[in-house]
Scaffold this motif. Sequence first.
Motif, mmCIF file in Angstrom:
data_model
loop_
_atom_site.group_PDB
_atom_site.id
_atom_site.type_symbol
_atom_site.label_atom_id
_atom_site.label_comp_id
_atom_site.label_asym_id
_atom_site.label_seq_id
_atom_site.Cartn_x
_atom_site.Cartn_y
_atom_site.Cartn_z
ATOM 1 N N ALA A 1 44.793 35.131 34.978
ATOM 2 C CA ALA A 1 44.681 33.789 35.550
ATOM 3 C C ALA A 1 45.891 33.469 36.417
ATOM 4 N N ASN A 2 47.063 33.876 35.967
ATOM 5 C CA ASN A 2 48.267 33.646 36.765
ATOM 6 C C ASN A 2 48.227 34.436 38.067
ATOM 7 N N ARG A 3 47.707 35.645 38.009
ATOM 8 C CA ARG A 3 47.577 36.450 39.231
ATOM 9 C C ARG A 3 46.600 35.815 40.204
ATOM 10 N N ALA A 4 45.484 35.331 39.687
ATOM 11 C CA ALA A 4 44.500 34.683 40.553
ATOM 12 C C ALA A 4 45.078 33.413 41.166
ATOM 13 N N ALA A 5 45.832 32.657 40.384
ATOM 14 C CA ALA A 5 46.464 31.444 40.909
ATOM 15 C C ALA A 5 47.502 31.793 41.978
ATOM 16 N N ALA A 6 48.224 32.879 41.782
ATOM 17 C CA ALA A 6 49.205 33.307 42.779
ATOM 18 C C ALA A 6 48.514 33.714 44.076
ATOM 19 N N ARG A 7 47.376 34.416 43.966
ATOM 20 C CA ARG A 7 46.608 34.777 45.163
ATOM 21 C C ARG A 7 46.099 33.528 45.866
ATOM 22 N N ALA A 8 45.646 32.551 45.097
ATOM 23 C CA ALA A 8 45.171 31.291 45.688
ATOM 24 C C ALA A 8 46.313 30.576 46.412
ATOM 25 N N ASP B 1 39.134 28.591 41.180
ATOM 26 C CA ASP B 1 38.044 28.492 40.206
ATOM 27 C C ASP B 1 38.052 29.691 39.259
ATOM 28 N N ARG B 2 38.303 30.855 39.824
ATOM 29 C CA ARG B 2 38.367 32.075 39.005
ATOM 30 C C ARG B 2 39.544 31.999 38.027
ATOM 31 N N ALA B 3 40.683 31.476 38.496
ATOM 32 C CA ALA B 3 41.853 31.332 37.627
ATOM 33 C C ALA B 3 41.551 30.367 36.484
ATOM 34 N N ALA B 4 40.863 29.277 36.801
ATOM 35 C CA ALA B 4 40.518 28.305 35.754
ATOM 36 C C ALA B 4 39.577 28.935 34.720
ATOM 37 N N GLN B 5 38.611 29.717 35.194
ATOM 38 C CA GLN B 5 37.686 30.368 34.274
ATOM 39 C C GLN B 5 38.422 31.384 33.397
ATOM 40 N N LEU B 6 39.331 32.131 33.978
ATOM 41 C CA LEU B 6 40.098 33.104 33.201
ATOM 42 C C LEU B 6 40.988 32.415 32.169
ATOM 43 N N ARG B 7 41.538 31.269 32.521
ATOM 44 C CA ARG B 7 42.341 30.513 31.544
ATOM 45 C C ARG B 7 41.482 30.055 30.371
ATOM 46 N N ARG B 8 40.269 29.601 30.684
ATOM 47 C CA ARG B 8 39.363 29.173 29.607
ATOM 48 C C ARG B 8 39.008 30.331 28.681
#
Length: 99
Positions: free
Chosen positions: A70-77, A56-63
């Motif tokens: 966002a890529n870092r958050a997605a990698a952590r996810a 969710d955080r990655a999606a918000q950062l992308r927006r």
Amino acid sequence: MRHTLHLRRTLTAVLTTTLLAGGVLLGQTVTAEPAAAAKMTCNIDQLRTDARKERDRAAQLRRLGARTEANRAAARADALERRAQQCHDAENNNRPIWQ
């Protein structure tokens, strides 16, 4: 002759001390629990919840346009999801046969 008696006692004492120290070290290494055998527990639901929050955080950062974060958050996810799956697989594969 007197100096050989002193030398013999010294060598005997050094040899005895070395053997005792080596025995103590050997005894500790044999009885110590290996690091891999340590019991490890993980909360699969918590890991998956944390992964969902990171997604969710990655999606918000992308927006917001912050692609790198966002890529870092997605990698952590992804890492959290992988860890949850590993825990799930370990839980299912390590059950005794008779159960």
